[in-house]
Design a protein around this motif. Structure first.
Motif, PDB file in Angstrom:
ATOM      1  N   GLN A 234       0.887  -1.126   0.169  1.00 20.02           N
ATOM      2  CA  GLN A 234      -0.041   0.096   0.113  1.00 20.02           C
ATOM      3  C   GLN A 234       0.851   1.219  -0.019  1.00 20.02           C
ATOM      4  OE1 GLN A 234      -2.671  -0.349   3.330  1.00 20.02           O
ATOM      5  NE2 GLN A 234      -4.132  -1.285   1.979  1.00 20.02           N
ATOM      6  N   MET A 235       2.265   1.191  -0.078  1.00 17.63           N
ATOM      7  CA  MET A 235       3.166   2.239  -0.092  1.00 17.63           C
ATOM      8  C   MET A 235       3.183   2.873  -1.345  1.00 17.63           C
ATOM      9  SD  MET A 235       5.872   1.837   3.050  1.00 17.63           S
ATOM     10  CE  MET A 235       6.414   3.240   2.740  1.00 17.63           C
ATOM     11  N   GLY A 236       3.372   3.924  -1.679  1.00 21.30           N
ATOM     12  CA  GLY A 236       3.821   4.326  -3.061  1.00 21.30           C
ATOM     13  C   GLY A 236       5.202   4.361  -3.360  1.00 21.30           C
ATOM     14  N   ASN A 237       6.126   4.603  -2.338  1.00 22.37           N
ATOM     15  CA  ASN A 237       7.660   4.753  -2.423  1.00 22.37           C
ATOM     16  C   ASN A 237       8.228   4.125  -1.341  1.00 22.37           C
ATOM     17  OD1 ASN A 237       9.748   5.052  -4.040  1.00 22.37           O
ATOM     18  ND2 ASN A 237      10.042   7.220  -3.433  1.00 22.37           N
ATOM     19  N   PRO A 238       8.215   2.833  -1.175  1.00 22.16           N
ATOM     20  CA  PRO A 238       9.266   2.073   0.132  1.00 22.16           C
ATOM     21  C   PRO A 238      10.601   2.423  -0.149  1.00 22.16           C
ATOM     22  CG  PRO A 238       8.101   0.533  -1.228  1.00 22.16           C
ATOM     23  CD  PRO A 238       7.668   1.649  -1.895  1.00 22.16           C
ATOM     24  N   ASN A 239      11.164   2.709   1.041  1.00 20.42           N
ATOM     25  CA  ASN A 239      12.562   3.088   0.692  1.00 20.42           C
ATOM     26  C   ASN A 239      13.639   1.645   1.369  1.00 20.42           C
ATOM     27  OD1 ASN A 239      12.536   3.045   3.588  1.00 20.42           O
ATOM     28  ND2 ASN A 239      13.131   5.191   3.796  1.00 20.42           N
ATOM     29  N   GLY A 240      14.664   1.963   1.437  1.00 16.66           N
ATOM     30  CA  GLY A 240      15.773   0.709   1.911  1.00 16.66           C
ATOM     31  C   GLY A 240      15.520   0.140   3.138  1.00 16.66           C
ATOM     32  N   PHE A 241      15.011   1.133   4.102  1.00 20.61           N
ATOM     33  CA  PHE A 241      14.598   0.767   5.612  1.00 20.61           C
ATOM     34  C   PHE A 241      13.545  -0.267   5.521  1.00 20.61           C
ATOM     35  CE2 PHE A 241      16.928   4.775   6.015  1.00 20.61           C
ATOM     36  CZ  PHE A 241      18.006   4.523   6.939  1.00 20.61           C
ATOM     37  N   VAL A 242      12.166   0.159   4.698  1.00 21.37           N
ATOM     38  CA  VAL A 242      11.230  -0.658   4.638  1.00 21.37           C
ATOM     39  C   VAL A 242      11.461  -1.822   4.094  1.00 21.37           C
ATOM     40  CG1 VAL A 242       8.872  -0.764   3.647  1.00 21.37           C
ATOM     41  CG2 VAL A 242       9.763   1.408   4.620  1.00 21.37           C
ATOM     42  N   TYR A 243      12.242  -1.836   3.104  1.00 18.03           N
ATOM     43  CA  TYR A 243      12.733  -3.192   2.264  1.00 18.03           C
ATOM     44  C   TYR A 243      13.343  -4.178   3.477  1.00 18.03           C
ATOM     45  CZ  TYR A 243      11.147  -2.709  -2.460  1.00 18.03           C
ATOM     46  OH  TYR A 243      10.509  -2.599  -3.613  1.00 18.03           O
ATOM     47  N   ASN A 244      14.406  -3.499   4.064  1.00 15.94           N
ATOM     48  CA  ASN A 244      14.997  -4.140   5.143  1.00 15.94           C
ATOM     49  C   ASN A 244      14.052  -4.829   6.150  1.00 15.94           C
ATOM     50  OD1 ASN A 244      17.491  -3.580   3.978  1.00 15.94           O
ATOM     51  ND2 ASN A 244      18.101  -1.789   5.584  1.00 15.94           N
ATOM     52  N   ALA A 245      13.172  -4.052   6.467  1.00 20.75           N
ATOM     53  CA  ALA A 245      12.004  -4.561   7.604  1.00 20.75           C
ATOM     54  C   ALA A 245      11.354  -5.706   6.938  1.00 20.75           C
ATOM     55  CB  ALA A 245      11.285  -3.441   8.072  1.00 20.75           C
ATOM     56  N   ILE A 246      10.956  -5.681   5.672  1.00 22.00           N
ATOM     57  CA  ILE A 246      10.220  -6.915   5.182  1.00 22.00           C
ATOM     58  C   ILE A 246      10.696  -8.070   4.941  1.00 22.00           C
ATOM     59  CG2 ILE A 246      10.190  -5.901   2.527  1.00 22.00           C
ATOM     60  CD1 ILE A 246       7.046  -7.595   4.336  1.00 22.00           C
ATOM     61  N   ILE A 247      12.337  -7.634   4.639  1.00 23.28           N
ATOM     62  CA  ILE A 247      13.074  -8.755   4.037  1.00 23.28           C
ATOM     63  C   ILE A 247      13.232  -9.518   5.496  1.00 23.28           C
ATOM     64  CG2 ILE A 247      15.564  -9.323   3.504  1.00 23.28           C
ATOM     65  CD1 ILE A 247      15.449  -7.176   1.383  1.00 23.28           C
ATOM     66  N   ARG A 248      13.791  -9.131   6.546  1.00 23.09           N
ATOM     67  CA  ARG A 248      14.125  -9.691   7.730  1.00 23.09           C
ATOM     68  C   ARG A 248      12.719 -10.241   8.079  1.00 23.09           C
ATOM     69  NH1 ARG A 248      17.099  -9.503  11.877  1.00 23.09           N
ATOM     70  NH2 ARG A 248      16.461  -9.876  14.140  1.00 23.09           N
ATOM     71  N   GLY A 249      11.471  -9.840   7.900  1.00 27.21           N
ATOM     72  CA  GLY A 249      10.348 -10.455   8.374  1.00 27.21           C
ATOM     73  C   GLY A 249      10.317 -11.860   7.653  1.00 27.21           C
ATOM     74  N   PHE A 250      10.621 -11.776   6.458  1.00 24.24           N
ATOM     75  CA  PHE A 250      10.380 -13.171   5.723  1.00 24.24           C
ATOM     76  C   PHE A 250      11.585 -14.030   6.148  1.00 24.24           C
ATOM     77  CE2 PHE A 250       7.923 -10.928   2.229  1.00 24.24           C
ATOM     78  CZ  PHE A 250       6.854 -11.919   2.048  1.00 24.24           C
ATOM     79  N   ILE A 251      12.433 -13.731   6.215  1.00 30.21           N
ATOM     80  CA  ILE A 251      13.608 -14.629   6.700  1.00 30.21           C
ATOM     81  C   ILE A 251      13.639 -15.100   8.108  1.00 30.21           C
ATOM     82  CG2 ILE A 251      16.112 -14.651   6.881  1.00 30.21           C
ATOM     83  CD1 ILE A 251      16.092 -13.144   4.186  1.00 30.21           C
ATOM     84  N   HIS A 252      13.245 -14.171   9.031  1.00 27.59           N
ATOM     85  CA  HIS A 252      13.291 -14.284  10.400  1.00 27.59           C
ATOM     86  C   HIS A 252      12.059 -14.920  11.087  1.00 27.59           C
ATOM     87  CE1 HIS A 252      17.619 -13.270  11.081  1.00 27.59           C
ATOM     88  NE2 HIS A 252      17.287 -12.465  10.168  1.00 27.59           N
ATOM     89  N   CYS A 253      10.910 -14.553  10.511  1.00 20.99           N
ATOM     90  CA  CYS A 253       9.436 -14.703  11.361  1.00 20.99           C
ATOM     91  C   CYS A 253       8.502 -15.416  10.374  1.00 20.99           C
ATOM     92  CB  CYS A 253       9.018 -13.273  11.605  1.00 20.99           C
ATOM     93  SG  CYS A 253      10.305 -12.062  12.581  1.00 20.99           S
TER      94      CYS A 253
ATOM     95  N   GLY B   4      12.078 -13.425   0.754  1.00 20.98           N
ATOM     96  CA  GLY B   4      13.074 -12.318   1.312  1.00 20.98           C
ATOM     97  C   GLY B   4      14.137 -11.762   0.331  1.00 20.98           C
ATOM     98  N   LEU B   5      14.796 -13.222  -0.215  1.00 21.69           N
ATOM     99  CA  LEU B   5      15.851 -13.006  -1.263  1.00 21.69           C
ATOM    100  C   LEU B   5      15.280 -12.548  -2.560  1.00 21.69           C
ATOM    101  CD1 LEU B   5      17.495 -16.601  -0.726  1.00 21.69           C
ATOM    102  CD2 LEU B   5      18.172 -14.448   0.145  1.00 21.69           C
ATOM    103  N   LEU B   6      14.004 -12.748  -2.801  1.00 28.15           N
ATOM    104  CA  LEU B   6      13.569 -12.142  -4.270  1.00 28.15           C
ATOM    105  C   LEU B   6      13.275 -10.552  -3.950  1.00 28.15           C
ATOM    106  CD1 LEU B   6      10.824 -14.929  -5.058  1.00 28.15           C
ATOM    107  CD2 LEU B   6      12.840 -14.638  -6.265  1.00 28.15           C
ATOM    108  N   LEU B   7      13.032 -10.264  -2.698  1.00 35.31           N
ATOM    109  CA  LEU B   7      12.983  -8.954  -2.483  1.00 35.31           C
ATOM    110  C   LEU B   7      14.147  -8.171  -2.449  1.00 35.31           C
ATOM    111  CD1 LEU B   7      10.344  -8.795   0.607  1.00 35.31           C
ATOM    112  CD2 LEU B   7      10.006  -7.511  -1.785  1.00 35.31           C
ATOM    113  N   TYR B   8      15.222  -8.790  -2.357  1.00 39.68           N
ATOM    114  CA  TYR B   8      16.482  -8.432  -2.296  1.00 39.68           C
ATOM    115  C   TYR B   8      16.849  -7.853  -3.892  1.00 39.68           C
ATOM    116  CZ  TYR B   8      21.620  -7.946  -2.684  1.00 39.68           C
ATOM    117  OH  TYR B   8      23.014  -7.561  -2.991  1.00 39.68           O
ATOM    118  N   LEU B   9      16.574  -8.924  -4.845  1.00 43.20           N
ATOM    119  CA  LEU B   9      16.564  -8.552  -6.032  1.00 43.20           C
ATOM    120  C   LEU B   9      15.671  -7.501  -6.608  1.00 43.20           C
ATOM    121  CD1 LEU B   9      16.446 -12.265  -7.483  1.00 43.20           C
ATOM    122  CD2 LEU B   9      18.608 -10.740  -7.166  1.00 43.20           C
TER     123      LEU B   9
END
Length: 580
Positions: free
Chosen positions: A86-105, A112-117
């Motif tokens: 729902q965000m228009g322009n997520p930045n690196g911090f948002v990506y880090n949070a969602i990547i961490r969520g997929f990998i750790h939680c 999470g790896l696909l989000l890195y790409l």
């Protein structure tokens, strides 16, 4: 974005809202405080509704906070995905949070790896936090080539000296069994904290190189409890009880993991009384055990037949609010079954709200060991109806049940069913069960044929099972074949020679008895160490071994034995004199 994740529950903007006077005058800190106070999903949904009404859901910092709380506190990756999409322009911090969520939680590390790409495609620069999570993701999916590619990116983006990223790489290469690369990363680190040192020590322990692990442990500028625990666990894993005990006693501070590791060390190496002693010492130090500790202690009680002590421990479990989960449940079922209290084992089994394969295996084995073959097979059928897929351990219990009841055809059928119906290739233990079944049923030729057709080399257990069948059926011809194999596999095991001597003696073939004894003397085969046994008196376990004179009540024991001996002589004398 994130189109691979579907079917998540959407947070409703119309959810019950937290009482806020004016949504449009809320400060960023107020929303942060609101998020931190969330203790239920309903409150989290309300907080997000507030963010939507104030357009705060487009703020990267606040979105980052929401995603982190949704994942770490509530483990709801679907809420985090919704917020991101729902965000228009997520930045690196948002990506880090969602990547961490997929990998750790979550159980979707690949996402999470696909989000890195996706970050790279959007030209959003990764940070050290990105790489720490991505490397962990490569570890979880055992992606060696992918991890090596990520390692190259670490260098490319200038994080080759970052402490946390390098520590993650040490763990990655260690889990990939690449100890040379693991040490190379460690040696290239410009700075190391105690966690990095401990991770490298754990890598050596995982590789079975205790010498290098101990050398590194001794070189550490400072150690924490985790460092000590890692070394104790390493020695326990290779069966070096003495080294583990010395290190445990030298620890300046012990936590729950320390005590549990030491209890496991003794239990895994069959020093069950010592394991229980450490557990009692742990309680006396005011350390509260957890479910893992209790399961290990219950297992120790099972192995020494300490029923009363096992009952006390179950009472302790109940009084201290432990959840009777599948781990504690299966341990209790196994303990009661091995201690001869099958009724209690069944009560625990049927009281469990959730039952996993270990629980089913424990109750099937318990019924089989107590001679309830039909009930054991019926329980296996019940397990099948509940769509619980058996494993190799299950079939060992099933085949043992067939052996106890002499169900040869049923055993053959179950043995074939392993591979035909469940794609479980029979292992050497299963062949041992079948040889035992056929031998006890007098089908020694069939057993010998089965052994000759085995896809693996028969071991001493296989030939020993055949020899046991020969003893039962008094078949000296096949017994000689089995003993010849056993003499090659275990030339110093006197048990097999003794069994053959007894068989020759029963057949009055005394010349053969003399020949076997002569061969034992020439080969230097001596009788094995005396067996030992345990007895539980007033919740205290006593160990006895043949010719052992170390027991503190030795004098009283011999006085009692002498009195019993005299009484038996008197009874025998009266019987011979016609009095009785």
């Amino acid at each position: 974005m994130l189109n691979t994740v579907t079917n998540f529950n959407r947070c409703s903007p119309t959810a019950t809202l937290v009482q806020i006077p004016n949504y449009f005058t809320l400060s960023k800190q107020t929303i942060i405080n609101l998020l931190k106070k969330c203790s239920s999903l309903k409150q989290l949904e309300s907080a997000y509704a507030v963010m939507i009404k104030t357009n705060a859901n487009q703020d990267n910092f606040l979105a980052n906070q929401f995603i982190s709380i949704a994942c770490s506190t509530f483990r709801r990756i679907d809420y985090a995905v919704l917020a991101t999409t729902q965000m228009g322009n997520p930045n690196g911090f948002v990506y880090n949070a969602i990547i961490r969520g997929f990998i750790h939680c979550s159980s979707f590390p690949i996402q999470g790896l696909l989000l890195y790409l996706e970050m790279l495609r959007k030209q959003i620069c990764p940070t050290s936090y990105t790489f720490a999570s991505i490397v962990k993701g490569c570890t979880l999916i055992s992606g060696l080539e992918l991890g090596e590619a990520v390692h190259a990116h670490v260098w490319k983006f200038g994080f080759a000296s970052n402490l946390y990223v390098q520590t993650a790489l040490i763990d990655f290469y260690s889990n990939s069994c690449r100890i040379v690369e693991t040490r190379q990363v460690f040696d290239e680190m410009p700075e190391r904290d105690v966690f990095a040192w401990t991770t490298m020590i754990m890598a050596y322990v995982r590789a079975g190189d205790l010498h290098s692990a101990r050398r590194l442990f001794d070189e550490m500028p400072e150690r924490n409890t985790a460092s000590w625990n890692t070394m104790v666990d390493g020695y326990a894993g290779v069966g070096d009880i003495e080294a583990a005990t010395v290190l445990f006693n030298e620890m300046p501070k012990r936590d729950l993991i320390s005590w549990t590791t030491m209890i496991n060390c003794y239990a895994q190496n069959k020093h069950y009384i010592e394991a229980l002693a450490v557990f009692n010492e742990m309680k006396s130090q005011g350390i509260s055990p957890d479910e893992v500790t209790m399961a290990t202690v219950i297992s120790a009680c099972a192995h020494i037949g300490a029923l009363d002590l096992g009952k006390e421990i179950q009472l302790y479990v109940m009084q201290n609010g432990f959840d009777l989960d599948v781990y504690l449940g299966s341990a209790l079922i196994d303990m009661y079954a091995k201690c001869g209290s099958l009724d209690r084992a069944l009560v625990v089994f049927f009281k469990l709200r959730e039952k996993n394969l270990f629980c089913w295996n424990s109750v099937i084995e318990g019924l089989a060991v107590h001679g309830y073959a039909q009930e054991s097979l019926a329980m296996f059928g019940r397990m099948e109806k509940e769509n619980i897929k058996p494993n190799g351990v299950t079939f060992i219990s099933v085949l043992s049940a067939c052996t106890h009841a002499g169900l040869v055809e049923e055993g053959r059928k179950r043995f074939l069913s392993m591979s035909n119906d469940y794609s479980i290739p029979p292992e050497i233990q299963h062949y041992g069960c079948m040889v035992d079944l056929l031998g006890k049923a007098g089908l020694l030729e069939d057993a010998l044929e089965l052994i000759e057709g085995m896809p693996m080399e028969p071991n001493s257990v296989i030939w020993g099972a055949l020899l046991g069948g020969c003893k039962l059926q008094k078949n000296l011809d096949v017994a000689q074949i089995a003993v010849q194999k056993l003499m090659t596999l275990e030339p110093n095991n006197s048990g097999y020679y003794t069994l053959l001597i007894n068989m020759y003696a029963e057949a009055n073939r005394w010349s053969e008895v003399a020949k076997v004894r002569s061969n034992m003397k020439v080969l230097g085969v001596e009788k094995t160490c005396p067996g030992s046994s345990w007895i539980e008196i007033d919740s205290s376990v006593h160990l006895f071994a043949a010719s052992d004179k170390s027991h503190q009540c030795l004098g009283k024991i011999y006085v009692t034995l002498g009195a019993l001996d005299e009484h038996l002589k008197l009874v025998n004398h009266q019987s011979e004199g016609g009095v009785m």
